[in-house]
Design an enzyme around this catalytic site. Structure first.
Site, PDB file in Angstrom:
ATOM      1  N   ARG A 162      37.508   0.125  74.732  1.00 32.32           N
ATOM      2  CA  ARG A 162      38.871  -0.365  74.947  1.00 32.32           C
ATOM      3  C   ARG A 162      39.061  -1.747  74.341  1.00 32.32           C
ATOM      4  O   ARG A 162      40.140  -2.051  73.838  1.00 32.32           O
ATOM      5  CB  ARG A 162      39.216  -0.317  76.437  1.00 32.32           C
ATOM      6  N   TYR A 207      46.267   5.685  72.410  1.00 30.70           N
ATOM      7  CA  TYR A 207      45.009   6.358  72.744  1.00 30.70           C
ATOM      8  C   TYR A 207      44.047   5.451  73.489  1.00 30.70           C
ATOM      9  O   TYR A 207      44.304   4.282  73.687  1.00 30.70           O
ATOM     10  CB  TYR A 207      44.362   7.024  71.530  1.00 30.70           C
ATOM     11  N   GLU A 208      42.943   6.057  73.947  1.00 28.84           N
ATOM     12  CA  GLU A 208      41.983   5.398  74.852  1.00 28.84           C
ATOM     13  C   GLU A 208      42.653   4.970  76.159  1.00 28.84           C
ATOM     14  O   GLU A 208      42.290   3.959  76.763  1.00 28.84           O
ATOM     15  CB  GLU A 208      41.328   4.180  74.183  1.00 28.84           C
ATOM     16  N   GLY A 209      43.638   5.750  76.605  1.00 27.30           N
ATOM     17  CA  GLY A 209      44.390   5.410  77.793  1.00 27.30           C
ATOM     18  C   GLY A 209      45.610   4.608  77.410  1.00 27.30           C
ATOM     19  O   GLY A 209      45.495   3.482  76.919  1.00 27.30           O
ATOM     20  N   GLN A 229      46.629   1.412  81.353  1.00 28.28           N
ATOM     21  CA  GLN A 229      45.829   0.186  81.444  1.00 28.28           C
ATOM     22  C   GLN A 229      46.424  -0.764  82.478  1.00 28.28           C
ATOM     23  O   GLN A 229      45.694  -1.414  83.245  1.00 28.28           O
ATOM     24  CB  GLN A 229      45.755  -0.509  80.078  1.00 28.28           C
TER      25      GLN A 229
END
Length: 591
Positions: free
Chosen positions: A296, A440-442, A447
């Site tokens: 992240r 992406y990646e959450g 977050q």
């Protein structure tokens, strides 16, 4: 697109002077032989690759994109050769375990390398970036046999890796994935299911791709607690390490995307593919999240890299482009017009870009330093404190760096005017490429929920304390000439403390408050954290100006940030204090 120039001086200033990372390395046995001269040499070598090999090919690669035909993905011209050169230099394993051939470098250095790689070409950076994440997961959670079979080849860049999480019906909510893992008699598992949005899931850069796949065992409990992690290679590996038959995993299609055209984003179909359990059964998410703090931050650095390239491009353009007349004090009457940079609004845009880029570089290094301390420190208190900062700042690094990164690419486009909207200058590519990092990646909303819900509310505000203490330590050493700015930071920090308390006190009465104000709260933390970083850099830069005149700009930009950008927090505070009230006046059918 203008030539990319790695900001070597600024990277060294941040590492050596601001965060004094060499002092940390001397404490840690694994890093004790690393010094600043070596770090600078590594940055210089990485810069050569970014500037001369990768960046010059970025626009052509974007124009060509990846191609899919008969289950095969072909990357753009130059990618295969460039990736081979990158791998031969050891750059895939920058932070990887030296036991298996990695460089074993700290995150504080790799953050600089990742920034330059992303600034050069985000699409290209993803192939090695995802591989690095897969390497970390295997190294920390797989058994010795899997490590011995796969790590050396992945670290050397002979094979790459991917992460297979998302399914057509399951994105953020991984607890409802349907991919299954049936035990085989030989101790392996038969993996069946479909994964989508898989970066680097199929390509022609290397001979083998090692997929890390989330799936559920037959006895899995419901929800996210029932997810296991499996290693599934594209080609099975024989006992002598050579490649055997093709495994039952195939690319069904590639996505046609807004940006990162040269990155293969794949649909992968697993049809009884042979895989091996990584870590404990039903503990797949914790294993995957081991690397998420690193990944992240890495995605945040993608936003920073795009922003850095955008700022360089816009600055060059503003200095060269003649348009209109500025104020009498700045106009050049012998020319038909003045350069754009003399105009107040253009300066506003350029300084906003500079403040986010250089502040982001300092912030990413700060987070990287905490990751290093958490990984290498022997002192339990030092380690625990760094781990707390990592927990707190990881969602901020991902979301704030990508949101501000996108903002900077759009501002850069605005500096170019009409030329920023056409493909010729390459500025619009930065806007398109930077956009995905917010998703992406959450997603950044997720977050924010992680920050406010899990980290702040979950700890009753305790996780915020190490950051507040770092800020207070800085406030205790005021610098002449920055008294106004130190007061602004003190007031902003107290406001953050107050708002945090107010939100926590309302959680019991307003069940929707966390979800309703999380994004504004993350921005509040982000702007205050950047203010801390900017004044920390200014304090260090000011006495060095006579020796290094370029650092005068640091102090001036710090003043700009405090005067023009930090005040954004006051609008955020109003929204946070509204809570969920204005969001929930509407019934669902009234939208």
């Amino acid at each position: 697109m203008a030539d990319y120039r790695v900001p070597r001086e600024d990277m060294q200033f941040v590492l050596q002077d601001v965060f004094k990372v060499e002092q940390d390395w001397a404490q840690f046995a694994e890093l004790s032989e690393l010094d600043m001269d070596t770090a600078v040499a590594i940055i210089d070598e990485g810069a050569k690759l970014a500037e001369t090999l990768i960046a010059p090919n970025a626009r052509a690669a974007d124009e060509e994109g990846v191609k899919f035909e008969n289950g095969t993905v072909t990357t753009p011209k130059g990618y295969k050769e460039n990736f081979k050169q990158l791998a031969e230099g050891g750059w895939v394993g920058v932070t990887a375990n030296p036991e298996f051939g990695g460089m074993g470098l700290p995150k504080s250095i790799s953050a600089q390398y990742e920034e330059m790689l992303c600034a050069a070409d985000i699409s290209f950076s993803l192939y090695s970036g995802l591989t690095a994440g897969a390497i970390m997961t295997i190294d920390q959670h797989a058994d010795d046999n899997l490590k011995a079979t796969y790590l050396e080849k992945m670290i050397s860049g002979q094979w790459t890796g991917s992460m297979c999480l998302t399914e057509p019906h399951a994105g953020t909510d991984l607890g409802i994935i349907r991919s299954k893992a049936e035990p085989n008699e030989d101790g392996s598992f038969a993996i069946t299911g479909t994964k989508i949005f898989i970066t680097g899931g199929e390509h022609d850069l290397v001979d083998n791709i090692v997929h890390l796949v989330l799936a559920k065992l037959p006895d899995a409990p419901a929800g996210s607690k029932g997810i296991s992690l499996f290693l599934v290679p594209k080609f099975l590996v024989q006992q002598d390490g050579s490649l055997g038959e093709r495994n039952g995993v195939h690319c069904g299609s590639i996505e046609h995307k807004m940006g990162i055209h040269a990155s293969a984003t794949c649909v992968l179909n697993f049809d009884g593919a042979k895989g091996w359990l990584v870590g404990e059964p039903h503990r797949g998410l914790p294993a995957m999240f081991t690397m998420m703090n690193y990944e992240r931050l890495g995605v945040g650095i993608q936003g920073l890299g795009a922003a850095a390239r955008s700022y360089q491009n816009a600055l060059d353009y503003a200095q060269d482009r003649l348009q209109g007349r500025g104020a009498k004090a700045t106009s050049e009457m012998e020319k038909e017009a003045d350069p754009l940079i003399v105009h107040g609004d253009v300066r506003r845009m350029l300084l906003t870009m500079k403040a986010f880029v250089e502040g982001g570089r300092g912030f990413s290094t700060y987070v990287g330093q905490q990751l290093d301390i958490a990984k290498y420190a022997q002192d339990p208190q030092q380690k625990a404190r760094a781990e707390a900062l990592v927990q707190l700042l990881t969602p901020v690094a991902k979301a704030f760096l990508t949101d501000t990164g996108f903002e900077v690419t759009v501002i850069g486009q605005q500096v170019f005017g009409g030329h920023g909207f056409i493909r010729e200058w390459g500025q619009e590519q930065l806007v398109r490429d930077a956009r995905i990092a917010q998703i992406y990646e959450g997603t950044n909303g997720i977050q924010a929920l992680d920050l406010l819900g899990r980290k702040i509310a979950g700890s009753r505000g305790e996780l915020l304390q190490p950051l507040l203490q770092d800020i207070q330590d800085l406030l205790d050493q005021p610098l002449a000439g920055l008294e106004v700015e130190f007061k602004q930071l003190a007031e902003a920090t107290e406001l953050l403390r107050t708002i945090t308390g107010e939100v926590l006190n309302r959680v019991g009465d307003d069940e929707n408050i966390i979800n309703s104000v999380a994004v504004e709260y993350l921005y509040l933390v982000g702007y205050v954290a950047f203010a801390y970083i900017w004044l920390r850099m200014a304090v260090v830069a000011d006495p060095l100006v006579a020796e290094r005149p370029y650092l005068a700009s640091k102090v001036k930009t710090a003043k700009f940030y405090m005067a023009r950008i930090l005040p954004r927090i006051h609008g955020l505070v109003g929204a946070i204090r509204d809570g969920s009230e204005s969001l929930y006046r509407h019934e669902v059918g009234e939208f």
